[in-house]
Design a protein around this motif. Structure first.
Motif, PDB file in Angstrom:
ATOM      1  N   GLY A  24      -7.003 -12.087  13.134  1.00  0.00           N
ATOM      2  CA  GLY A  24      -6.521 -12.859  14.278  1.00  0.00           C
ATOM      3  C   GLY A  24      -7.384 -12.598  15.505  1.00  0.00           C
ATOM      4  N   ARG A  25      -6.823 -12.802  16.691  1.00  0.00           N
ATOM      5  CA  ARG A  25      -7.455 -12.459  17.977  1.00  0.00           C
ATOM      6  C   ARG A  25      -8.799 -13.157  18.182  1.00  0.00           C
ATOM      7  NH1 ARG A  25      -7.089  -5.963  18.077  1.00  0.00           N
ATOM      8  NH2 ARG A  25      -7.562  -6.232  20.292  1.00  0.00           N
ATOM      9  N   SER A  26      -8.940 -14.372  17.652  1.00  0.00           N
ATOM     10  CA  SER A  26     -10.232 -15.055  17.753  1.00  0.00           C
ATOM     11  C   SER A  26     -10.631 -15.314  19.205  1.00  0.00           C
ATOM     12  CB  SER A  26     -10.204 -16.376  16.973  1.00  0.00           C
ATOM     13  OG  SER A  26      -9.242 -17.260  17.499  1.00  0.00           O
ATOM     14  N   ARG A  27      -9.656 -15.665  20.045  1.00  0.00           N
ATOM     15  CA  ARG A  27      -9.986 -15.927  21.451  1.00  0.00           C
ATOM     16  C   ARG A  27     -10.457 -14.648  22.136  1.00  0.00           C
ATOM     17  NH1 ARG A  27      -5.451 -18.927  24.684  1.00  0.00           N
ATOM     18  NH2 ARG A  27      -5.797 -20.328  22.904  1.00  0.00           N
ATOM     19  N   GLU A  28      -9.828 -13.529  21.801  1.00  0.00           N
ATOM     20  CA  GLU A  28     -10.222 -12.244  22.383  1.00  0.00           C
ATOM     21  C   GLU A  28     -11.627 -11.853  21.919  1.00  0.00           C
ATOM     22  OE1 GLU A  28      -8.056  -7.933  23.181  1.00  0.00           O
ATOM     23  OE2 GLU A  28      -7.393  -9.198  21.517  1.00  0.00           O
ATOM     24  N   VAL A  29     -11.935 -12.127  20.645  1.00  0.00           N
ATOM     25  CA  VAL A  29     -13.272 -11.840  20.120  1.00  0.00           C
ATOM     26  C   VAL A  29     -14.314 -12.682  20.853  1.00  0.00           C
ATOM     27  CG1 VAL A  29     -14.773 -12.056  18.100  1.00  0.00           C
ATOM     28  CG2 VAL A  29     -12.489 -11.059  17.857  1.00  0.00           C
ATOM     29  N   MET A  30     -14.024 -13.965  21.055  1.00  0.00           N
ATOM     30  CA  MET A  30     -14.963 -14.822  21.794  1.00  0.00           C
ATOM     31  C   MET A  30     -15.107 -14.350  23.241  1.00  0.00           C
ATOM     32  SD  MET A  30     -14.567 -18.742  20.428  1.00  0.00           S
ATOM     33  CE  MET A  30     -12.786 -18.866  20.289  1.00  0.00           C
ATOM     34  N   ALA A  31     -14.000 -13.944  23.853  1.00  0.00           N
ATOM     35  CA  ALA A  31     -14.056 -13.457  25.236  1.00  0.00           C
ATOM     36  C   ALA A  31     -14.940 -12.215  25.349  1.00  0.00           C
ATOM     37  CB  ALA A  31     -12.653 -13.150  25.741  1.00  0.00           C
ATOM     38  N   ALA A  32     -14.968 -11.402  24.288  1.00  0.00           N
ATOM     39  CA  ALA A  32     -15.762 -10.168  24.300  1.00  0.00           C
ATOM     40  C   ALA A  32     -17.245 -10.418  24.056  1.00  0.00           C
ATOM     41  CB  ALA A  32     -15.229  -9.199  23.248  1.00  0.00           C
ATOM     42  N   SER A  33     -17.600 -11.611  23.623  1.00  0.00           N
ATOM     43  CA  SER A  33     -18.952 -11.863  23.128  1.00  0.00           C
ATOM     44  C   SER A  33     -19.935 -12.266  24.224  1.00  0.00           C
ATOM     45  CB  SER A  33     -18.909 -12.977  22.070  1.00  0.00           C
ATOM     46  OG  SER A  33     -18.651 -14.227  22.688  1.00  0.00           O
ATOM     47  N   ASP A  34     -21.222 -12.192  23.855  1.00  0.00           N
ATOM     48  CA  ASP A  34     -22.295 -12.762  24.675  1.00  0.00           C
ATOM     49  C   ASP A  34     -22.663 -14.150  24.177  1.00  0.00           C
ATOM     50  OD1 ASP A  34     -23.247 -10.517  26.563  1.00  0.00           O
ATOM     51  OD2 ASP A  34     -23.121  -9.526  24.619  1.00  0.00           O
ATOM     52  N   VAL A  35     -22.584 -14.341  22.852  1.00  0.00           N
ATOM     53  CA  VAL A  35     -22.880 -15.623  22.221  1.00  0.00           C
ATOM     54  C   VAL A  35     -21.903 -15.794  21.063  1.00  0.00           C
ATOM     55  CG1 VAL A  35     -24.641 -17.080  21.124  1.00  0.00           C
ATOM     56  CG2 VAL A  35     -25.337 -15.347  22.770  1.00  0.00           C
ATOM     57  N   VAL A  36     -21.579 -17.072  20.738  1.00  0.00           N
ATOM     58  CA  VAL A  36     -20.686 -17.375  19.624  1.00  0.00           C
ATOM     59  C   VAL A  36     -21.436 -18.251  18.623  1.00  0.00           C
ATOM     60  CG1 VAL A  36     -18.459 -18.327  18.927  1.00  0.00           C
ATOM     61  CG2 VAL A  36     -18.721 -17.341  21.220  1.00  0.00           C
ATOM     62  N   LEU A  37     -21.398 -17.860  17.358  1.00  0.00           N
ATOM     63  CA  LEU A  37     -21.904 -18.683  16.254  1.00  0.00           C
ATOM     64  C   LEU A  37     -20.683 -19.218  15.523  1.00  0.00           C
ATOM     65  CD1 LEU A  37     -24.072 -19.744  14.270  1.00  0.00           C
ATOM     66  CD2 LEU A  37     -23.981 -17.504  13.133  1.00  0.00           C
ATOM     67  N   LEU A  38     -20.547 -20.548  15.455  1.00  0.00           N
ATOM     68  CA  LEU A  38     -19.285 -21.085  14.967  1.00  0.00           C
ATOM     69  C   LEU A  38     -19.444 -22.448  14.323  1.00  0.00           C
ATOM     70  CD1 LEU A  38     -17.183 -22.220  18.105  1.00  0.00           C
ATOM     71  CD2 LEU A  38     -19.655 -22.084  18.018  1.00  0.00           C
ATOM     72  N   ALA A  39     -18.422 -22.809  13.551  1.00  0.00           N
ATOM     73  CA  ALA A  39     -18.334 -24.154  12.995  1.00  0.00           C
ATOM     74  C   ALA A  39     -17.837 -25.092  14.079  1.00  0.00           C
ATOM     75  CB  ALA A  39     -17.377 -24.159  11.799  1.00  0.00           C
ATOM     76  N   SER A  40     -18.006 -26.395  13.876  1.00  0.00           N
ATOM     77  CA  SER A  40     -17.496 -27.351  14.850  1.00  0.00           C
ATOM     78  C   SER A  40     -15.975 -27.366  14.788  1.00  0.00           C
ATOM     79  CB  SER A  40     -18.058 -28.742  14.561  1.00  0.00           C
ATOM     80  OG  SER A  40     -17.630 -29.182  13.287  1.00  0.00           O
ATOM     81  N   GLY A  41     -15.332 -27.905  15.815  1.00  0.00           N
ATOM     82  CA  GLY A  41     -13.872 -27.955  15.851  1.00  0.00           C
ATOM     83  C   GLY A  41     -13.349 -27.448  17.176  1.00  0.00           C
ATOM     84  N   THR A  42     -12.032 -27.163  17.211  1.00  0.00           N
ATOM     85  CA  THR A  42     -11.391 -26.743  18.456  1.00  0.00           C
ATOM     86  C   THR A  42     -11.975 -25.440  18.981  1.00  0.00           C
ATOM     87  OG1 THR A  42      -9.350 -27.801  17.709  1.00  0.00           O
ATOM     88  CG2 THR A  42      -9.157 -26.288  19.540  1.00  0.00           C
ATOM     89  N   ALA A  43     -12.519 -24.596  18.100  1.00  0.00           N
ATOM     90  CA  ALA A  43     -13.108 -23.329  18.549  1.00  0.00           C
ATOM     91  C   ALA A  43     -14.248 -23.564  19.530  1.00  0.00           C
ATOM     92  CB  ALA A  43     -13.601 -22.519  17.354  1.00  0.00           C
ATOM     93  N   THR A  44     -14.969 -24.683  19.401  1.00  0.00           N
ATOM     94  CA  THR A  44     -16.043 -24.962  20.362  1.00  0.00           C
ATOM     95  C   THR A  44     -15.468 -25.210  21.747  1.00  0.00           C
ATOM     96  OG1 THR A  44     -16.079 -27.361  19.891  1.00  0.00           O
ATOM     97  CG2 THR A  44     -17.512 -25.954  18.565  1.00  0.00           C
ATOM     98  N   LEU A  45     -14.270 -25.799  21.818  1.00  0.00           N
ATOM     99  CA  LEU A  45     -13.619 -25.998  23.114  1.00  0.00           C
ATOM    100  C   LEU A  45     -13.214 -24.656  23.712  1.00  0.00           C
ATOM    101  CD1 LEU A  45     -12.356 -27.932  25.242  1.00  0.00           C
ATOM    102  CD2 LEU A  45     -10.237 -27.770  23.912  1.00  0.00           C
ATOM    103  N   GLU A  46     -12.635 -23.769  22.895  1.00  0.00           N
ATOM    104  CA  GLU A  46     -12.240 -22.453  23.391  1.00  0.00           C
ATOM    105  C   GLU A  46     -13.448 -21.671  23.884  1.00  0.00           C
ATOM    106  OE1 GLU A  46      -8.909 -20.171  21.668  1.00  0.00           O
ATOM    107  OE2 GLU A  46      -9.149 -21.494  19.949  1.00  0.00           O
ATOM    108  N   ALA A  47     -14.545 -21.703  23.120  1.00  0.00           N
ATOM    109  CA  ALA A  47     -15.760 -21.001  23.550  1.00  0.00           C
ATOM    110  C   ALA A  47     -16.263 -21.560  24.868  1.00  0.00           C
ATOM    111  CB  ALA A  47     -16.834 -21.113  22.469  1.00  0.00           C
TER     112      ALA A  47
END
Length: 385
Positions: free
Chosen positions: A259-282
């Motif tokens: 879980g905690r995907s938003r927290e992981v993205m908040a902790a990051s410098d860069v995000v490698l991800l698939a397309s979808g709602t996660a790109t909006l959160e990033a």
């Protein structure tokens, strides 16, 4: 304006994201109509707001073609039961939240029976299968969209529409706290962090997991100081990703988080991800990102002919220009993905420009969506007396 009208407001939500939207909408509508009754299909979030669900929401939460076919009779039965209830005791308005394959048919039947209908969260009709707009026009008295480019599409086709903004933009702060997120996850504060999100479904992880892990290995060979973190939506995805990590020829140092995907993205410098709602959160977290995606060759060729937009990542669609790299199909290789991440990791000038652009987009979506949606529904109710 507060009304004493004793309304019955029907809402149909088919999955967790719709349940959250529905709960926010109920809260804002209740401020306007304290005597209103809310009924239909919803989950725990909506039920906590005093909603009466006629059917457990999980009966609608079906993913994938095979699963839908296996439950088709039950889904038709639920639809018939809802329509019978609405025709016997007509609500003042019917609101379908997302799940268009299920909700739009109900909205159309209700509208034909003289019950005003609303659809909340536009289908991707602006991107592909655009002729669906004619079916939608016959089904709804009002479309509520999360994004401004969606509203423009409906305006062009003379479908009543209100852009309400995105609830995530209301909830995510304009300035993310990277330091606190790293501390909470037990990451070293002074070393760079790459968040890797290959998707939340088993099929996506199977298709993209090894690709993203090999891109991470390519990057770690050039930046041994980088911390790799992969959030996994549940225990099954965690086991799946762990098996993929162990199958690599060369050992990869990676931290898995349940879980905690938003927290992981908040902790990051860069995000490698698939397309979808996660790109909006990033984007809302102001994080540089690299989008990678692969489909079967048949699916990709078919979708390439059907899709009518030049980008797949929401930040690019919102900006109407390529703010973030999209490496799709044959362009998505470990080397190309790793190089794109490395460039965003080391180019501070680009990172600063991207943060400014993302902040502007965040502000454009930060519209108090619950309140704006309730206002649009209220205006429809008042027009219909």
């Amino acid at each position: 304006m507060v009304s004493s009208r004793k309304l019955t407001i029907a809402i149909i939500a088919g999955e967790a994201s719709g349940d959250i939207l529905g709960a926010g909408l109920i809260r804002s509508l209740r401020n306007r109509y304290p005597n209103a009754r809310f009924v239909g299909i919803g989950g725990d979030e909506m039920n906590a707001e005093g909603f009466h669900s006629l059917v457990p929401m999980e009966r609608l939460s079906v993913m994938g073609l095979v699963e839908v076919l296996g439950r088709i009779r039950e889904l038709f039965s639920i639809r018939a039961r809802l329509l019978d209830y609405f025709f016997t005791t007509p609500p003042d308005v019917v609101i379908g939240i997302d799940s268009p394959d299920f909700t739009l048919a109900i909205e159309r039947r209700c509208r034909e029976a003289g019950i005003p209908s609303v659809h909340y969260v536009s289908p991707s009709v602006w991107a592909w299968r655009q002729k669906r707009i004619f079916k939608i026009a016959k089904s709804v008295d009002l479309m509520l969209t999360l994004f401004p480019f969606e509203a423009r599409f409906y305006e062009e086709h003379q479908v009543p529409v209100a852009f309400v903004g995105h609830p995530l933009a209301d909830r995510i702060p304009m300035e993310p706290d990277t330091g606190s997120a790293r501390e909470s996850l037990g990451l070293e504060p002074d070393k760079p962090v790459l968040a890797v999100l290959p998707g939340s479904r088993g099929g996506e992880v199977e298709r993209l997991g090894t690709l993203f892990l090999e891109a991470s290995r390519w990057l770690q060979a050039r930046r041994p100081d980088i911390q790799l973190v992969i959030p996994c939506v549940n225990r099954d995805r965690e086991r799946q990703v762990q098996a993929l990590v162990e199958s690599l020829d060369v050992k990869l140092s990676v931290t898995l988080v349940r879980g905690r995907s938003r927290e992981v993205m908040a902790a990051s410098d860069v995000v490698l991800l698939a397309s979808g709602t996660a790109t909006l959160e990033a984007m809302l977290l102001k994080k540089p990102m690299v989008v990678g995606y692969r489909l079967s060759n048949f699916s990709y060729k078919l979708l390439s002919r059907l899709v009518k937009v030049p980008w797949v990542a929401l930040p690019n669609l919102l900006a109407q220009k390529p703010l973030v790299p999209e490496l799709l199909q044959d362009d998505a290789t470990p080397e190309s993905l790793g190089a794109a991440v490395l460039e965003r990791l080391e180019n501070e000038q680009e990172r600063a420009a991207l943060k400014r652009a993302f902040s502007e987009l965040h502000q454009s979506l930060k519209q108090n969506a619950d309140e704006r949606a309730a206002k649009a529904v209220s205006e429809l109710l008042e027009r219909h007396g």
